[in-house]
Design a protein around this motif. Structure first.
Motif, PDB file in Angstrom:
ATOM      1  N   ALA A 411       0.828  -1.212   0.000  1.00  0.00           N
ATOM      2  CA  ALA A 411       0.000   0.000   0.000  1.00  0.00           C
ATOM      3  C   ALA A 411       0.862   1.261   0.000  1.00  0.00           C
ATOM      4  O   ALA A 411       0.453   2.306  -0.543  1.00  0.00           O
ATOM      5  CB  ALA A 411      -0.934  -0.001   1.206  1.00  0.00           C
ATOM      6  N   ASN A 412       2.049   1.196   0.575  1.00  0.00           N
ATOM      7  CA  ASN A 412       2.915   2.381   0.632  1.00  0.00           C
ATOM      8  C   ASN A 412       3.518   2.720  -0.721  1.00  0.00           C
ATOM      9  O   ASN A 412       3.930   3.866  -0.947  1.00  0.00           O
ATOM     10  CB  ASN A 412       4.031   2.170   1.661  1.00  0.00           C
ATOM     11  N   LYS A 413       3.569   1.746  -1.628  1.00  0.00           N
ATOM     12  CA  LYS A 413       4.088   2.019  -2.971  1.00  0.00           C
ATOM     13  C   LYS A 413       3.196   3.026  -3.687  1.00  0.00           C
ATOM     14  O   LYS A 413       3.681   3.999  -4.278  1.00  0.00           O
ATOM     15  CB  LYS A 413       4.178   0.717  -3.768  1.00  0.00           C
ATOM     16  N   VAL A 414       1.911   2.790  -3.623  1.00  0.00           N
ATOM     17  CA  VAL A 414       0.962   3.704  -4.273  1.00  0.00           C
ATOM     18  C   VAL A 414       1.001   5.065  -3.595  1.00  0.00           C
ATOM     19  O   VAL A 414       0.974   6.109  -4.263  1.00  0.00           O
ATOM     20  CB  VAL A 414      -0.462   3.116  -4.216  1.00  0.00           C
ATOM     21  N   ARG A 415       1.084   5.075  -2.259  1.00  0.00           N
ATOM     22  CA  ARG A 415       1.135   6.351  -1.530  1.00  0.00           C
ATOM     23  C   ARG A 415       2.359   7.166  -1.958  1.00  0.00           C
ATOM     24  O   ARG A 415       2.286   8.381  -2.117  1.00  0.00           O
ATOM     25  CB  ARG A 415       1.192   6.090  -0.015  1.00  0.00           C
ATOM     26  N   ALA A 416       3.486   6.475  -2.132  1.00  0.00           N
ATOM     27  CA  ALA A 416       4.719   7.175  -2.514  1.00  0.00           C
ATOM     28  C   ALA A 416       4.607   7.769  -3.912  1.00  0.00           C
ATOM     29  O   ALA A 416       5.021   8.916  -4.152  1.00  0.00           O
ATOM     30  CB  ALA A 416       5.910   6.216  -2.440  1.00  0.00           C
ATOM     31  N   VAL A 417       4.050   7.008  -4.851  1.00  0.00           N
ATOM     32  CA  VAL A 417       3.882   7.510  -6.217  1.00  0.00           C
ATOM     33  C   VAL A 417       2.917   8.695  -6.232  1.00  0.00           C
ATOM     34  O   VAL A 417       3.174   9.715  -6.888  1.00  0.00           O
ATOM     35  CB  VAL A 417       3.393   6.379  -7.149  1.00  0.00           C
ATOM     36  N   ARG A 418       1.838   8.597  -5.483  1.00  0.00           N
ATOM     37  CA  ARG A 418       0.867   9.706  -5.431  1.00  0.00           C
ATOM     38  C   ARG A 418       1.437  10.927  -4.719  1.00  0.00           C
ATOM     39  O   ARG A 418       1.001  12.053  -4.951  1.00  0.00           O
ATOM     40  CB  ARG A 418      -0.411   9.229  -4.744  1.00  0.00           C
TER      41      ARG A 418
END
Length: 537
Positions: A411-418
């Motif tokens: 879930a943190n991967k998407v947060r980082a990209v966003r």
């Protein structure tokens, strides 16, 4: 064994003569590393059965002279007689020839020169013996036998054969305070503690993972060591110079408790001073970290994270970073409500405070549950991305390390990209002046690309041309990571595959498939196969 001892002797001589001042080595490194290695080499040379060091010195000088003059020696007649035959050598001289032969072998000297080297060696040693016997003796000085029997002389452990089990495997010194780690191995407390404090979680001797960091006193071995010292007339081992700190907290809990109380006093200067001292103590040893936590330092430091004084805030966040090195403190710091104020420091603190806040987040996120908690805390990943964009060199490195660790959780991967992480990562890929920045960017991208949404965003961020450039001109490790990311981008994506084909990736990929590491060859070969299929279609 002779060759090993000679190499050890050379290392010892090299370290002894090394001008440390030219390398700006800190006192801490000088004491903890250089002096330790010197001591280990010296003790290795002093073990029973060591050859006369004078022989090593003479052979070394002869070999050095031989190598320097190899050209002239081949043209001029030998001044030394080459008629030295085995029949003319005594048993002692035969042993010298054997030693010279062994050392010459590892020094690259041909066997045909051994007789000449042996002749020079024997002559040099005989001359030295004559010189020694001609020296006047001091009638007032004691003979060696008298000195040996003198009641004032103190025996050292290295002067007698010491049981190997009595030596610490790290320092090779007689142990004063032996402790057992979870693998069952025994070490001197000070040295294994320093090993653990350095972030190591394996047993130095067996390389097995330490299941816990508990150090159990080995009272039986300590008793045997003391008994052996008494029997041999040896002074028992005393405190090592590698131990100790400004406050011996294991013996002075009251000093720790007083410092912790000062964290909450009304005077700003006293709070700042106490935080600075705790910062220093928490850096030095696990015992300090345990006692500081037991004395209630963590809640008090968390409160100081909101201090309006920048230096106090910096000391507080750095103290928590140092305390978090001890795994059990990680949970106490998170439970103590430190995450939100650490993120606030990360956003608004001084640059050094922001750097250490990022490092603290990395340390805390080593526990999987904390990855989830930190990643879901509003503003956490955004603050790290901002530091990655605009921080100091060290700040960007700390932010990259923390973000990589957090992005292991899906879930943190998407947060980082966003949160905009791709923009600074692309900039880091272009930064040819810093190989470290490129390496860090590739490492993070290799984690992000495994998520479908992130994979799409990476391709849209125009990273593919930069990745192909790295295949052509970067270091081997970066080529390998670039190929792995490209392969992940191109799997089941004809558009990305066609893109790398148009940009001429075949040539660097073909080169990598032949000369890269095993992993790089696999990735490059797989990409070439995909490109070949695309062309057929």
């Amino acid at each position: 064994a002779v060759q090993f001892k000679y190499v050890t002797w050379q290392l010892q001589a090299a370290l002894t003569n090394l001008p440390h001042s030219c390398f700006q080595i800190s006192d801490e490194v000088q004491e903890e590393v250089v002096d330790l290695v010197r001591g280990q080499l010296k003790r290795e040379m002093e073990k029973k059965g060591a050859l006369d060091l004078n022989i090593f010195s003479k052979i070394h000088d002869i070999l050095a002279h031989h190598v320097d003059n190899v050209g002239s020696q081949s043209e001029e007649p030998h001044s030394q007689p080459e008629t030295l035959s085995l029949e003319n050598l005594s048993s002692d001289h035969l042993e010298l020839q054997h030693v010279a032969l062994l050392i010459s072998e590892i020094s690259g000297i041909s066997k045909s020169d051994i007789k000449k080297i042996t002749s020079e060696l024997i002559e040099g040693l005989e001359n030295a013996r004559v010189d020694d016997s001609a020296k006047p003796t001091n009638g007032d000085s004691k003979t060696s036998d008298e000195a040996k029997d003198s009641p004032d002389s103190v025996k050292k452990p290295d002067t007698v054969a010491m049981p190997e089990d009595f030596r610490c495997p790290i320092s090779l010194e007689l142990m004063r305070d032996p402790v057992i780690v979870s693998t069952g191995q025994t070490y001197e407390r000070a040295f294994i503690q320093r090993w653990i404090d350095g972030g190591n979680r394996t047993c130095p001797k067996t390389q097995q993972k330490l299941q816990n960091l508990t150090l159990t006193p080995n009272y039986v071995l300590r008793s045997l060591i003391l008994q052996w010292c008494e029997e041999k007339g040896i002074e028992p081992p005393t405190r090592s110079k590698y131990e100790g700190s400004s406050v011996e907290v294991g013996e002075d809990r009251l000093a720790i408790e007083a410092l912790v109380r000062n964290l909450s006093c009304s005077s700003l200067d006293e709070r700042k001073s106490a935080a600075a001292e705790i910062r220093s103590l928490a850096k030095k040893s696990t015992d300090n970290r345990m006692l500081l936590a037991e004395s209630g330092a963590i809640p008090a430091l968390v409160k100081l994270l909101s201090s309006k004084d920048p230096k106090t805030q910096e000391h507080a966040v750095t103290s928590l970073l140092n305390l978090s090195i001890y795994d059990q403190n990680k949970e106490l710091i998170v439970v103590g409500g430190a995450i939100v104020p650490i993120i606030q420091v990360l956003r608004t603190g001084s640059m050094e405070a922001r750097e250490n806040a990022a490092a603290a987040i990395f340390s805390l996120s080593l526990i999987d549950d904390n990855k989830i908690m930190i990643g879901s805390t509003p503003g956490a990943i955004e603050a790290l991305v901002e530091l990655l964009k605009s921080g100091s060199s060290r700040g960007r490195k700390d932010a990259a390390t923390a973000l990589f660790n957090l992005c292991i959780y899906q879930a943190n991967k998407v947060r980082a990209v966003r949160a905009g992480i791709l923009s600074p990562l692309v900039q880091m890929l272009q930064d040819s002046s810093s190989a470290g920045a490129t390496d860090e960017a590739l490492t993070i991208l290799s984690v992000l690309v495994s998520h479908h949404e992130c994979k799409t965003a990476i391709a849209k961020a125009h990273t593919i041309p930069f990745l192909i450039d790295l295949l052509r001109s970067s270091q081997a490790r970066n080529k390998e990571n670039a190929a792995a990311i490209l392969l992940a981008l191109c799997k089941k994506d004809a558009q990305n595959l066609a893109c790398i084909g148009r940009l001429g990736a075949q040539i660097p990929l073909t080169e990598l498939s032949k000369t890269g590491s095993d992993r790089a060859k696999r990735k490059a070969t797989s990409l070439l196969e995909h490109l070949s299929k695309l062309q057929v279609l």
